[in-house]
Design a protein around this motif. Structure first.
Motif, short mmCIF file in Angstrom:
data_model
loop_
_atom_site.label_atom_id
_atom_site.label_comp_id
_atom_site.label_asym_id
_atom_site.label_seq_id
_atom_site.Cartn_x
_atom_site.Cartn_y
_atom_site.Cartn_z
N LYS A 115 0.83 -1.21 0.00
CA LYS A 115 0.00 0.00 0.00
C LYS A 115 0.86 1.26 0.00
CE LYS A 115 -3.82 -2.30 2.39
NZ LYS A 115 -4.56 -2.43 3.68
N ILE A 116 1.98 1.21 0.72
CA ILE A 116 2.91 2.34 0.73
C ILE A 116 3.44 2.58 -0.68
CG2 ILE A 116 5.23 3.06 1.47
CD1 ILE A 116 4.64 1.68 4.16
N LEU A 117 3.79 1.49 -1.36
CA LEU A 117 4.34 1.61 -2.71
C LEU A 117 3.30 2.14 -3.70
CD1 LEU A 117 6.40 -1.70 -2.78
CD2 LEU A 117 7.28 0.63 -2.58
N MET A 118 2.07 1.69 -3.56
CA MET A 118 1.00 2.18 -4.44
C MET A 118 0.87 3.70 -4.33
SD MET A 118 -2.09 -0.56 -3.85
CE MET A 118 -1.86 -2.32 -4.07
N GLY A 119 1.06 4.22 -3.13
CA GLY A 119 0.91 5.65 -2.92
C GLY A 119 2.10 6.48 -3.36
N ASN A 120 3.26 5.82 -3.56
CA ASN A 120 4.47 6.58 -3.85
C ASN A 120 5.03 6.41 -5.26
OD1 ASN A 120 5.72 7.99 -1.24
ND2 ASN A 120 4.67 6.13 -0.59
#
Length: 210
Positions: A115-120
């Motif tokens: 989820k962190i990667l999806m946002g960044n």
């Protein structure tokens, strides 16, 4: 009669010269296009749903290549050839992310990392494109990308790799992604989206260098 022959020869010579020039131009154009045709691109994968252990292994290999390609540009930000390669490979990272998020029984830490990667990821690709288009300075764009990757993205990638490998019972040790040079000079803060959690889960930035 003699004049007619001379004129005919001149016209014939001009036509031959034009044809030769056209052939040379065409050959030159093809030669110039060769490097682009041979430019490296991410390997196309066709993982199962859900991904198998082999699929995860292949995805990590692809992703690792993408990380190193983006690193190569960030370590040499004035190199336009490396910039274009970085853009191509950065766009493949969300593809590998999508594969790993489909892994059965992915741990909570792995899901959170995803989820962190999806946002960044979108901002990284956007900043690289901005440098290429000239709408953002190289210094400003690479500073933003370095901070995002060093403090958030790369630690989260390592977390997801390990979670996906564990969930699929992959043999051997899964390493952390290699960091770009600027990471050793950065002090990360919780101001980055997911930064504190990602770094806490993976240890210090310096410890992640390989």
């Amino acid at each position: 009669m003699q004049l007619s022959k001379i004129l005919c020869l001149l016209f014939a010579s001009t036509a031959l010269s034009a044809a030769t020039s056209t052939r040379r131009t065409s050959t030159s154009a093809r030669a110039g296009a060769t490097p682009a045709a041979n430019a490296a691109v991410p390997k196309k994968l066709s993982p199962a749903t859900p991904p198998t252990m082999a699929d995860v292994k292949n995805s990590i290999t692809n992703w690792d290549t993408s990380v190193k390609t983006v690193n190569a540009y960030l370590n040499d930000p004035q190199n336009n050839t490396k910039l274009q390669s970085a853009i191509v490979f950065a766009k493949d990272e969300p593809v590998q992310l999508a594969t790993m998020m489909k892994v059965t029984s992915l741990s909570t830490s792995g899901q959170n990392a995803g989820k962190i990667l999806m946002g960044n990821f979108p901002s990284i690709i956007s900043n690289l494109n901005a440098v290429s288009a000239g709408s953002m300075s190289t210094n400003d764009a690479t500073a933003a990308v370095n901070f995002n990757r060093c403090c958030t993205v790369l630690p989260a990638i390592g977390m997801l790799w390990q979670a996906a490998a564990t969930a699929t019972k992959m043999q051997g040790t899964v390493g952390m992604p290699i960091l770009e040079d600027q990471c050793s000079q950065m002090s990360c803060s919780s101001g980055v989206s997911g930064g504190a959690a990602a770094v806490a889960a993976n240890g210090s930035i310096a410890a992640n260098r390989m």
